[in-house]
Design an enzyme around this catalytic site. Sequence first.
Site, short mmCIF file in Angstrom:
data_model
loop_
_atom_site.label_atom_id
_atom_site.label_comp_id
_atom_site.label_asym_id
_atom_site.label_seq_id
_atom_site.Cartn_x
_atom_site.Cartn_y
_atom_site.Cartn_z
N TYR A 153 -52.76 99.33 14.64
CA TYR A 153 -51.84 100.46 14.85
C TYR A 153 -52.66 101.74 15.09
O TYR A 153 -53.88 101.69 15.14
CB TYR A 153 -50.88 100.59 13.66
CG TYR A 153 -49.94 99.40 13.57
CD1 TYR A 153 -49.02 99.13 14.59
CD2 TYR A 153 -49.98 98.52 12.48
CE1 TYR A 153 -48.17 98.03 14.52
CE2 TYR A 153 -49.13 97.42 12.41
CZ TYR A 153 -48.23 97.18 13.43
OH TYR A 153 -47.39 96.09 13.37
N ARG A 181 -55.21 101.67 4.18
CA ARG A 181 -55.30 100.25 4.56
C ARG A 181 -56.22 100.15 5.77
O ARG A 181 -55.97 100.80 6.81
CB ARG A 181 -53.92 99.67 4.86
CG ARG A 181 -53.97 98.15 4.81
CD ARG A 181 -52.63 97.48 4.70
NE ARG A 181 -52.81 96.21 3.99
CZ ARG A 181 -52.06 95.14 4.17
NH1 ARG A 181 -51.06 95.17 5.00
NH2 ARG A 181 -52.30 94.04 3.51
N ARG A 206 -46.19 87.40 0.81
CA ARG A 206 -45.21 86.34 1.01
C ARG A 206 -44.87 85.65 -0.32
O ARG A 206 -43.72 85.27 -0.54
CB ARG A 206 -45.76 85.34 2.03
CG ARG A 206 -45.84 85.92 3.43
CD ARG A 206 -46.64 85.04 4.37
NE ARG A 206 -48.05 84.97 4.01
CZ ARG A 206 -48.94 84.16 4.57
NH1 ARG A 206 -48.54 83.33 5.52
NH2 ARG A 206 -50.20 84.16 4.20
N CYS A 263 -40.40 84.71 7.68
CA CYS A 263 -40.78 86.12 7.50
C CYS A 263 -41.37 86.70 8.79
O CYS A 263 -40.65 87.26 9.61
CB CYS A 263 -41.73 86.24 6.31
SG CYS A 263 -43.16 85.14 6.39
N GLU A 295 -29.91 59.52 -4.53
CA GLU A 295 -30.97 59.42 -3.52
C GLU A 295 -31.26 57.94 -3.31
O GLU A 295 -31.55 57.23 -4.27
CB GLU A 295 -32.22 60.18 -3.99
CG GLU A 295 -33.49 59.89 -3.21
CD GLU A 295 -33.38 60.09 -1.71
OE1 GLU A 295 -32.82 61.12 -1.27
OE2 GLU A 295 -33.85 59.20 -0.96
#
Length: 652
Positions: A178, A226, A330, A360, A421
């Site tokens: 960025y 960062r 995450r 995500c 199952e």
Amino acid sequence: MKTNMNNRFERLLTPGTIGKLHIKNRIVMPPMVRNYATPDGLVSKRLVDHYATIARGGVGLVIVEATNITPQGKGFYQQLGICTDGSITGLSFLAESIKEWGAKVAIQIHHAGRQTTSSVTGTEVVAPSAIPCPVQMEVPRELTTREVADLVEAHVRAVTRARAAGFDAVEIHGAHGYIVNQFLSPVTNRRTDKYGGDLEERMAFALEIIERVKEETGADFPLIFRMNGDDFVEDGLTIEDARKIAERLVAAGVDALHVTGGMYETILNPRCTSAFGLSSMYVPGGALVGLAEEIKKVVSVPVITVGGISPEMGEEILRHGRADFIAIGRGLLVDPQLPNKLARGEVEDIRRCIRCNEGCIGRLFDQKEVRCAVNAEVGYEGDRLIPAHRPKRVLVIGGGVAGMEAARVAATRGHQVTLWEKSDQLGGHLVESSVPEFKADIRPYRDWLASQVRKLGVQVEMGREATAGSVQEASPDAVVVATGSCCLMAEVAGLDKPHVATAMDVLLGKTKVGDRVIVVGGGLIGSETAAYLAQQGKKVTIVEMLPEIAADVTLMSKGALMTLLAENQVEMLTDLKISEVTDTGVLAVDKEHNIRSLEADSVVLAWGLSPVTALYEELKGKVPELYMVGDCVEPRKIGEATRDGYRVGTVI
Ligand SMILES: Cc1cc2nc3c(=O)[nH]c(=O)nc-3n(C[C@H](O)[C@H](O)[C@H](O)COP(=O)(O)O)c2cc1C
Ligand code: SF4
């Protein structure tokens, strides 16, 4: 939250400081754009509910997602913004909602520069130099020197607003390609004014921002930066550059460094599998820790590390002094209660991220709102589970992901649930797909679902195959059919030959294959099966009718999968359709209708799945409530199976 004595996560749970900010433990939620803000970039109830849920789970520091400082810096349609004073009211509600749970809160301020499109910004894209981002493919206009100075002030105004809104700290987004990173990196900065040139000159923009922010806010307001420890692109910043940058940033007043790596174009390089720390399940986590460790050697301020780090790994990193804080992104999306569970010693109850990158980042890069493949509540935190009005006897048929999730949610709501199952293992397709060692990350999800349903009192009956008669005999109030899918059988001659097997049977070890294998179908299942067999020394060829291998795999994971295939010398043939299985291999037709003969000892079918619906059809009209979830609706991925199961679990 009381902590167990002698907790094995003692270091993660130890308080720390950034500047004068006291943080209750070493766990940080790194910034992650959710796309939950309003189209105007304002705070929404959805965003507040989401972050409050994260904070309630016991995390020490929440760094709120990349928040654009000007409309021109916007990178996502529903990105959070901090462009005007009008954003302060909503942002202060957000900050309060996080802080009231005892977490500290920072906000990442961000300008996308060239890594956006005019469709998102509504205006021209700008950057240090007129070099397009190879992913976004839009040529940016080079900022004038005057505009760069204005942009420094835009950062300062954003920090002032963040402080006014009650944030405890600010993180400047100087990474991931960025705008601040664009000024720092020689790949994106070819300026000839005072903001371009050698490394010292390329640092001018970042250093001016820090100096001006410190001037405006005073030394006490913590500033995190960062930064990329490596751009992971040819001629980009390396760790040697990053070390020098780190020293200068700290000298200018930065209070902590958050070390990551990569730019958008890194994603296009299959050899780099940890851009932004977003390693997929095909590679080990923690790939960026070494970069943080190198930075830590040259600075005196705390260093945050990130990237596929499990709590166990995080504890080790802290123990060896490789970093001071552990960012878990995450992992906290999947289970916001992770820190509390560590503190209570309930480690087996933690739902783990499977590093699929589907729900995500995969969705975010499609400009959709963020979800999670294994936690259907992400983004829907405001819709609490409602206890069952009248507890029912629920029968779930099939113990795959969708069936177990439906059982789990229904039982959580107070229903009396039984699960049948037919095989001797729970997990459905997770059983065979988690066989390769490179798929180890999905095993904990299967184990978690299985242990949760048992803990919730679901009566699990293994080896129990359902028929319409046996279901009616059990007379449940509601039936959830989760009978899954089986290998598709197309109209191709020779499929009955003894050297033909399904990918499922091969992975389960039910069928042995020869030394030369043709895998028919190069989607996710075919590619993974091919890599697995090639790792065993087989000579494997994938035959795919589409022009692309792994076309159904998200870009963030695809590079690593392609590398796995290449490293194991898997031959990949595309635009080729199997027309017949012969005694010595297959015949296949190419786009020009030429027939090719390919030799193989074994042919493995991975060309798709077909829903198993017979029981559902038979039960229609014969039971009071009937639902269908997962692959028997339509064969899809883990995320859809989880959502199906969750949704039905909430409505019974
Ligand atoms: C959905 C999503 C959004 C992200 N958005 C940002 C962001 O706003 N700013 C940023 O610096 N990194 C962002 N990242 C990268 C994360 O901060 C983090 O580096 C990455 O998820 C790796 O950490 P993890 O393996 O613990 O998830 C994002 C990652 C994801 C998955
Ligand atoms: S979608 Fe997949 S990678 Fe993303 S948080 Fe959920 S489990 Fe992890």
